[in-house]
Design a protein around this motif. Structure first.
Motif, PDB file in Angstrom:
ATOM      1  N   LYS A   1       0.821  -1.209   0.000  1.00 37.62           N
ATOM      2  CA  LYS A   1       0.000   0.000   0.000  1.00 37.62           C
ATOM      3  C   LYS A   1       0.860   1.267   0.000  1.00 37.62           C
ATOM      4  O   LYS A   1       0.553   2.242  -0.706  1.00 37.62           O
ATOM      5  CB  LYS A   1      -0.928   0.000   1.226  1.00 37.62           C
ATOM      6  N   LEU A   2       1.944   1.267   0.769  1.00 41.02           N
ATOM      7  CA  LEU A   2       2.783   2.460   0.813  1.00 41.02           C
ATOM      8  C   LEU A   2       3.553   2.666  -0.488  1.00 41.02           C
ATOM      9  O   LEU A   2       3.884   3.800  -0.846  1.00 41.02           O
ATOM     10  CB  LEU A   2       3.744   2.386   2.002  1.00 41.02           C
ATOM     11  N   ALA A   3       3.821   1.577  -1.217  1.00 40.77           N
ATOM     12  CA  ALA A   3       4.430   1.726  -2.539  1.00 40.77           C
ATOM     13  C   ALA A   3       3.495   2.446  -3.498  1.00 40.77           C
ATOM     14  O   ALA A   3       3.939   3.125  -4.428  1.00 40.77           O
ATOM     15  CB  ALA A   3       4.806   0.352  -3.102  1.00 40.77           C
ATOM     16  N   LEU A   4       2.181   2.303  -3.260  1.00 42.15           N
ATOM     17  CA  LEU A   4       1.179   2.928  -4.124  1.00 42.15           C
ATOM     18  C   LEU A   4       0.827   4.350  -3.695  1.00 42.15           C
ATOM     19  O   LEU A   4       0.004   5.002  -4.350  1.00 42.15           O
ATOM     20  CB  LEU A   4      -0.098   2.084  -4.144  1.00 42.15           C
ATOM     21  N   ARG A   5       1.430   4.818  -2.622  1.00 41.36           N
ATOM     22  CA  ARG A   5       1.181   6.196  -2.196  1.00 41.36           C
ATOM     23  C   ARG A   5       1.420   7.124  -3.390  1.00 41.36           C
ATOM     24  O   ARG A   5       2.368   6.968  -4.149  1.00 41.36           O
ATOM     25  CB  ARG A   5       2.124   6.558  -1.044  1.00 41.36           C
ATOM     26  N   GLU A   6       0.534   8.066  -3.569  1.00 38.41           N
ATOM     27  CA  GLU A   6       0.580   8.945  -4.734  1.00 38.41           C
ATOM     28  C   GLU A   6       1.969   9.551  -4.932  1.00 38.41           C
ATOM     29  O   GLU A   6       2.495  10.221  -4.040  1.00 38.41           O
ATOM     30  CB  GLU A   6      -0.457  10.064  -4.566  1.00 38.41           C
ATOM     31  N   GLY A   7       2.576   9.280  -6.075  1.00 38.08           N
ATOM     32  CA  GLY A   7       3.887   9.828  -6.412  1.00 38.08           C
ATOM     33  C   GLY A   7       5.070   8.946  -6.074  1.00 38.08           C
ATOM     34  O   GLY A   7       6.183   9.180  -6.562  1.00 38.08           O
ATOM     35  N   ASN A   8       4.867   7.903  -5.249  1.00 39.55           N
ATOM     36  CA  ASN A   8       6.005   7.107  -4.804  1.00 39.55           C
ATOM     37  C   ASN A   8       6.635   6.275  -5.915  1.00 39.55           C
ATOM     38  O   ASN A   8       7.846   6.098  -5.949  1.00 39.55           O
ATOM     39  CB  ASN A   8       5.606   6.185  -3.645  1.00 39.55           C
ATOM     40  N   ARG A   9       5.824   5.750  -6.823  1.00 40.18           N
ATOM     41  CA  ARG A   9       6.408   4.910  -7.873  1.00 40.18           C
ATOM     42  C   ARG A   9       7.258   5.738  -8.834  1.00 40.18           C
ATOM     43  O   ARG A   9       8.347   5.305  -9.237  1.00 40.18           O
ATOM     44  CB  ARG A   9       5.303   4.142  -8.599  1.00 40.18           C
ATOM     45  N   ALA A  10       6.787   6.913  -9.187  1.00 44.74           N
ATOM     46  CA  ALA A  10       7.599   7.799 -10.029  1.00 44.74           C
ATOM     47  C   ALA A  10       8.855   8.231  -9.293  1.00 44.74           C
ATOM     48  O   ALA A  10       9.946   8.317  -9.883  1.00 44.74           O
ATOM     49  CB  ALA A  10       6.777   9.030 -10.443  1.00 44.74           C
ATOM     50  N   ALA A  11       8.732   8.473  -7.990  1.00 50.00           N
ATOM     51  CA  ALA A  11       9.891   8.862  -7.186  1.00 50.00           C
ATOM     52  C   ALA A  11      10.910   7.733  -7.122  1.00 50.00           C
ATOM     53  O   ALA A  11      12.123   7.969  -7.169  1.00 50.00           O
ATOM     54  CB  ALA A  11       9.450   9.246  -5.778  1.00 50.00           C
ATOM     55  N   PHE A  12      10.427   6.486  -7.028  1.00 50.12           N
ATOM     56  CA  PHE A  12      11.352   5.363  -6.959  1.00 50.12           C
ATOM     57  C   PHE A  12      12.143   5.218  -8.252  1.00 50.12           C
ATOM     58  O   PHE A  12      13.347   4.920  -8.231  1.00 50.12           O
ATOM     59  CB  PHE A  12      10.617   4.059  -6.659  1.00 50.12           C
ATOM     60  N   ILE A  13      11.504   5.441  -9.381  1.00 53.78           N
ATOM     61  CA  ILE A  13      12.217   5.381 -10.660  1.00 53.78           C
ATOM     62  C   ILE A  13      13.278   6.479 -10.716  1.00 53.78           C
ATOM     63  O   ILE A  13      14.409   6.239 -11.149  1.00 53.78           O
ATOM     64  CB  ILE A  13      11.219   5.515 -11.828  1.00 53.78           C
TER      65      ILE A  13
END
Length: 299
Positions: A203-215
Protein backbone atom coordinates in the motif's frame (compact mmCIF):
# COMPACT_ATOMS: atom_id res chain seq x y z
CA UNK A 1 1.11 -12.14 -21.86
CA UNK A 2 2.44 -8.65 -21.18
CA UNK A 3 -0.96 -7.14 -22.02
CA UNK A 4 -2.62 -9.53 -19.56
CA UNK A 5 -0.11 -8.48 -16.88
CA UNK A 6 -0.89 -4.83 -17.57
CA UNK A 7 -4.63 -5.39 -17.27
CA UNK A 8 -4.49 -7.53 -14.12
CA UNK A 9 -1.71 -5.80 -12.20
CA UNK A 10 -2.51 -2.14 -12.88
CA UNK A 11 -2.99 -0.21 -9.65
CA UNK A 12 -3.87 3.45 -9.34
CA UNK A 13 -1.99 5.73 -6.97
CA UNK A 14 -3.52 5.97 -3.50
CA UNK A 15 -3.97 9.50 -2.13
CA UNK A 16 -2.30 10.31 1.16
CA UNK A 17 -5.69 11.02 2.74
CA UNK A 18 -6.77 7.40 2.17
CA UNK A 19 -3.62 5.96 3.73
CA UNK A 20 -3.48 8.15 6.82
CA UNK A 21 -6.10 6.32 8.91
CA UNK A 22 -4.22 3.02 8.72
CA UNK A 23 -0.61 4.20 8.67
CA UNK A 24 -0.52 7.60 10.36
CA UNK A 25 -2.46 7.39 13.63
CA UNK A 26 -1.15 9.27 16.68
CA UNK A 27 1.65 9.99 17.39
CA UNK A 28 2.26 10.55 13.66
CA UNK A 29 2.82 14.15 12.59
CA UNK A 30 3.60 15.95 9.32
CA UNK A 31 5.84 18.87 8.33
CA UNK A 32 6.75 20.43 4.97
CA UNK A 33 10.34 20.16 3.65
CA UNK A 34 11.24 20.71 -0.03
CA UNK A 35 7.60 20.51 -1.05
CA UNK A 36 7.26 17.06 0.53
CA UNK A 37 4.75 16.41 3.31
CA UNK A 38 7.11 14.63 5.68
CA UNK A 39 5.57 11.94 7.86
CA UNK A 40 7.37 11.49 11.19
CA UNK A 41 7.03 10.34 14.77
CA UNK A 42 8.69 11.90 17.80
CA UNK A 43 8.08 9.82 20.93
CA UNK A 44 9.40 9.47 24.47
CA UNK A 45 11.73 11.70 26.45
CA UNK A 46 15.44 11.64 27.08
CA UNK A 47 18.46 11.70 24.80
CA UNK A 48 17.38 11.68 21.11
CA UNK A 49 17.95 8.68 18.87
CA UNK A 50 17.16 9.04 15.17
CA UNK A 51 16.10 5.95 13.19
CA UNK A 52 16.42 5.97 9.38
CA UNK A 53 14.77 3.29 7.24
CA UNK A 54 15.93 1.69 4.00
CA UNK A 55 14.88 1.69 0.35
CA UNK A 56 11.16 1.15 -0.31
CA UNK A 57 10.50 1.05 3.43
CA UNK A 58 9.04 3.44 6.01
CA UNK A 59 9.29 4.48 9.64
CA UNK A 60 7.07 1.49 10.51
CA UNK A 61 10.02 -0.85 10.06
CA UNK A 62 11.36 0.49 13.39
CA UNK A 63 8.15 -0.04 15.39
CA UNK A 64 9.60 -2.81 17.57
CA UNK A 65 12.61 -0.67 18.44
CA UNK A 66 10.50 2.44 19.04
CA UNK A 67 8.27 0.59 21.52
CA UNK A 68 11.34 -0.36 23.56
CA UNK A 69 13.58 2.69 23.16
CA UNK A 70 10.85 5.26 23.85
CA UNK A 71 10.75 4.13 27.49
CA UNK A 72 14.11 5.83 28.08
CA UNK A 73 14.95 7.80 24.95
CA UNK A 74 13.40 10.40 22.67
CA UNK A 75 12.84 8.34 19.52
CA UNK A 76 12.63 10.23 16.22
CA UNK A 77 11.89 8.53 12.90
CA UNK A 78 10.61 9.71 9.54
CA UNK A 79 9.55 8.50 6.12
CA UNK A 80 12.30 9.59 3.77
CA UNK A 81 11.20 11.64 0.74
CA UNK A 82 10.06 9.30 -2.01
CA UNK A 83 9.02 6.58 0.41
CA UNK A 84 6.29 5.78 2.91
CA UNK A 85 3.69 8.48 3.45
CA UNK A 86 6.09 11.35 2.79
CA UNK A 87 5.93 11.09 -0.97
CA UNK A 88 7.96 12.87 -3.65
CA UNK A 89 9.89 16.13 -3.57
CA UNK A 90 9.16 18.91 -6.03
CA UNK A 91 12.43 18.44 -7.95
CA UNK A 92 12.73 14.62 -7.81
CA UNK A 93 16.19 14.80 -6.20
CA UNK A 94 16.98 11.59 -4.31
CA UNK A 95 20.77 11.47 -4.09
CA UNK A 96 22.70 10.72 -0.91
CA UNK A 97 23.86 14.37 -0.57
CA UNK A 98 20.20 15.39 -0.86
CA UNK A 99 19.15 12.97 1.87
CA UNK A 100 21.97 14.23 4.10
CA UNK A 101 20.73 17.79 3.63
CA UNK A 102 17.16 16.66 4.27
CA UNK A 103 18.11 14.98 7.57
CA UNK A 104 19.98 18.10 8.67
CA UNK A 105 16.97 20.34 8.04
CA UNK A 106 14.58 17.84 9.58
CA UNK A 107 16.60 17.60 12.81
CA UNK A 108 17.08 21.36 12.91
CA UNK A 109 13.31 21.85 12.71
CA UNK A 110 12.96 19.60 15.77
CA UNK A 111 15.73 21.38 17.66
CA UNK A 112 18.02 18.34 17.79
CA UNK A 113 21.60 19.49 18.39
CA UNK A 114 23.05 16.12 19.44
CA UNK A 115 21.77 12.59 18.94
CA UNK A 116 22.44 8.93 18.42
CA UNK A 117 21.61 7.67 14.93
CA UNK A 118 20.74 4.24 13.52
CA UNK A 119 20.15 3.35 9.89
CA UNK A 120 19.31 0.28 7.86
CA UNK A 121 20.33 -0.38 4.23
CA UNK A 122 19.90 2.95 2.36
CA UNK A 123 19.25 4.48 5.78
CA UNK A 124 22.58 3.07 6.96
CA UNK A 125 24.31 4.67 3.98
CA UNK A 126 22.70 8.00 4.86
CA UNK A 127 23.62 7.51 8.53
CA UNK A 128 27.34 6.97 8.06
CA UNK A 129 27.58 9.71 5.42
CA UNK A 130 25.77 12.10 7.77
CA UNK A 131 27.97 11.08 10.71
CA UNK A 132 31.12 11.56 8.63
CA UNK A 133 30.08 15.14 7.86
CA UNK A 134 28.45 15.94 11.25
CA UNK A 135 30.75 14.24 13.79
CA UNK A 136 29.85 16.58 16.65
CA UNK A 137 26.11 16.08 16.24
CA UNK A 138 26.04 12.25 16.07
CA UNK A 139 27.51 10.89 19.31
CA UNK A 140 26.93 7.18 18.59
CA UNK A 141 26.01 5.34 15.40
CA UNK A 142 24.37 1.99 14.66
CA UNK A 143 24.55 0.47 11.17
CA UNK A 144 22.19 -2.38 10.31
CA UNK A 145 22.97 -4.10 6.99
CA UNK A 146 24.11 -0.74 5.66
CA UNK A 147 24.87 0.08 2.04
CA UNK A 148 28.09 1.66 0.85
CA UNK A 149 30.41 -0.92 -0.64
CA UNK A 150 30.17 -2.34 -4.14
CA UNK A 151 27.46 -4.99 -4.37
CA UNK A 152 27.79 -8.25 -6.22
CA UNK A 153 24.37 -7.53 -7.69
CA UNK A 154 21.70 -4.90 -7.14
CA UNK A 155 18.41 -5.79 -5.43
CA UNK A 156 15.94 -7.02 -8.05
CA UNK A 157 13.49 -4.10 -7.73
CA UNK A 158 16.30 -1.54 -8.06
CA UNK A 159 17.78 -3.26 -11.10
CA UNK A 160 14.31 -3.41 -12.65
CA UNK A 161 13.76 0.31 -12.11
CA UNK A 162 17.09 1.06 -13.79
CA UNK A 163 16.05 -0.89 -16.90
CA UNK A 164 14.81 1.68 -19.42
CA UNK A 165 12.71 -0.93 -21.21
CA UNK A 166 10.49 -1.65 -18.20
CA UNK A 167 10.90 1.25 -15.77
CA UNK A 168 8.10 3.26 -17.37
CA UNK A 169 5.53 0.57 -16.68
CA UNK A 170 6.55 0.48 -13.00
CA UNK A 171 4.62 3.73 -12.50
CA UNK A 172 1.39 1.83 -13.10
CA UNK A 173 2.04 -1.89 -12.71
CA UNK A 174 2.88 -3.07 -9.19
CA UNK A 175 2.13 -6.77 -8.73
CA UNK A 176 1.46 -7.60 -5.11
CA UNK A 177 3.18 -10.96 -5.58
CA UNK A 178 6.45 -9.17 -6.42
CA UNK A 179 6.19 -7.18 -3.18
CA UNK A 180 5.56 -10.43 -1.32
CA UNK A 181 8.56 -12.06 -3.02
CA UNK A 182 10.77 -9.12 -2.09
CA UNK A 183 9.70 -9.45 1.54
CA UNK A 184 10.59 -13.13 1.50
CA UNK A 185 14.02 -12.16 0.19
CA UNK A 186 14.76 -9.55 2.85
CA UNK A 187 13.62 -11.74 5.75
CA UNK A 188 15.96 -14.57 6.66
CA UNK A 189 12.97 -16.63 7.75
CA UNK A 190 10.10 -16.08 5.25
CA UNK A 191 7.62 -17.58 7.74
CA UNK A 192 8.00 -14.37 9.77
CA UNK A 193 6.49 -12.33 6.92
CA UNK A 194 2.84 -11.71 7.82
CA UNK A 195 0.05 -10.65 5.47
CA UNK A 196 -0.19 -7.31 7.28
CA UNK A 197 3.51 -6.61 6.72
CA UNK A 198 3.23 -7.38 3.00
CA UNK A 199 0.06 -5.28 2.76
CA UNK A 200 1.82 -2.31 4.39
CA UNK A 201 4.75 -2.39 1.97
CA UNK A 202 2.37 -2.82 -0.96
CA UNK A 203 0.00 0.00 0.00
CA UNK A 204 2.78 2.46 0.81
CA UNK A 205 4.43 1.73 -2.54
CA UNK A 206 1.18 2.93 -4.12
CA UNK A 207 1.18 6.20 -2.20
CA UNK A 208 0.58 8.94 -4.73
CA UNK A 209 3.89 9.83 -6.41
CA UNK A 210 6.01 7.11 -4.80
CA UNK A 211 6.41 4.91 -7.87
CA UNK A 212 7.60 7.80 -10.03
CA UNK A 213 9.89 8.86 -7.19
CA UNK A 214 11.35 5.36 -6.96
CA UNK A 215 12.22 5.38 -10.66
CA UNK A 216 13.91 8.78 -10.22
CA UNK A 217 15.72 7.43 -7.15
CA UNK A 218 16.92 4.38 -9.10
CA UNK A 219 18.17 6.50 -11.99
CA UNK A 220 20.34 8.59 -9.66
CA UNK A 221 21.10 5.98 -7.01
CA UNK A 222 24.68 5.58 -5.91
CA UNK A 223 24.73 3.02 -3.13
CA UNK A 224 28.49 2.46 -3.46
CA UNK A 225 30.04 5.65 -2.15
CA UNK A 226 32.87 4.40 0.07
CA UNK A 227 35.38 4.53 -2.78
CA UNK A 228 35.04 8.32 -2.88
CA UNK A 229 34.51 9.10 0.83
CA UNK A 230 37.07 8.77 3.65
CA UNK A 231 34.98 6.50 5.89
CA UNK A 232 38.17 5.70 7.82
CA UNK A 233 37.99 9.22 9.27
CA UNK A 234 34.88 8.34 11.29
CA UNK A 235 35.69 8.27 15.01
CA UNK A 236 32.11 8.05 16.25
CA UNK A 237 31.49 4.99 18.46
CA UNK A 238 29.79 2.51 16.13
CA UNK A 239 27.81 -0.71 16.49
CA UNK A 240 27.32 -2.84 13.38
CA UNK A 241 24.41 -5.31 13.33
CA UNK A 242 24.00 -7.72 10.42
CA UNK A 243 21.77 -10.59 9.38
CA UNK A 244 23.88 -13.57 8.33
CA UNK A 245 21.31 -14.52 5.65
CA UNK A 246 21.21 -11.07 4.04
CA UNK A 247 21.18 -11.71 0.29
CA UNK A 248 20.79 -8.03 -0.67
CA UNK A 249 23.88 -6.68 1.13
CA UNK A 250 25.91 -9.73 2.04
CA UNK A 251 27.64 -10.20 5.43
CA UNK A 252 31.14 -9.64 4.01
CA UNK A 253 30.15 -5.96 3.96
CA UNK A 254 29.82 -6.04 7.75
CA UNK A 255 33.47 -7.08 8.01
CA UNK A 256 34.44 -4.21 5.73
CA UNK A 257 32.65 -1.68 7.92
CA UNK A 258 34.32 -3.12 11.02
CA UNK A 259 37.70 -2.88 9.31
CA UNK A 260 37.22 0.70 8.13
CA UNK A 261 35.55 2.24 11.21
CA UNK A 262 38.12 2.19 13.98
CA UNK A 263 36.94 0.69 17.27
CA UNK A 264 33.56 -0.43 15.90
CA UNK A 265 31.71 -3.44 17.31
CA UNK A 266 30.05 -6.14 15.19
CA UNK A 267 27.15 -8.45 16.02
CA UNK A 268 25.74 -10.89 13.45
CA UNK A 269 22.49 -12.85 13.62
CA UNK A 270 22.24 -16.42 12.28
CA UNK A 271 19.13 -17.08 10.20
CA UNK A 272 18.27 -13.38 9.92
CA UNK A 273 18.05 -11.36 6.71
CA UNK A 274 18.38 -7.75 5.60
CA UNK A 275 16.21 -5.98 8.20
CA UNK A 276 17.09 -7.26 11.72
CA UNK A 277 15.21 -4.45 13.46
CA UNK A 278 11.97 -5.65 11.83
CA UNK A 279 12.60 -9.40 11.75
CA UNK A 280 14.01 -9.76 15.30
CA UNK A 281 13.22 -6.42 16.99
CA UNK A 282 13.59 -7.56 20.61
CA UNK A 283 17.03 -9.14 20.19
CA UNK A 284 18.50 -6.52 17.87
CA UNK A 285 17.20 -3.69 20.09
CA UNK A 286 18.53 -5.34 23.26
CA UNK A 287 21.99 -5.37 21.68
CA UNK A 288 21.55 -1.76 20.60
CA UNK A 289 20.59 -0.74 24.14
CA UNK A 290 23.72 -2.31 25.62
CA UNK A 291 25.74 -0.22 23.21
CA UNK A 292 23.75 2.98 23.71
CA UNK A 293 23.72 2.73 27.50
CA UNK A 294 27.45 2.11 27.66
CA UNK A 295 30.14 4.78 27.95
CA UNK A 296 31.53 6.64 24.97
CA UNK A 297 35.01 5.15 24.85
CA UNK A 298 37.80 7.42 23.58
CA UNK A 299 39.88 6.34 20.61
Amino acid sequence: MFVVLQLTQYHADIPLSELKPAYAPAPSKFMMIDGATVHYRDEGTGYPIVLIHGMSSSLHTWQGWADILSKNYRVIRMDLPGFGLTGPTTDNAYTIPYYESFVARFLDSLGVKECYMAGNSLGGLITWNYTLHHPRQVQKMILLDAAGYSMKKLPFVLALAQNKLVSGTMRYITPRFIVAKSMEQVYGDPSRVTDSVTERYFKLALREGNRAAFIAFAEGANLRTIDTLPIQQIRTPTLIEWGEKDSWITPDNALRFKRDIKGSQLITYPGVGHIPMEEIPAQSCADALKFLNGPIAPF
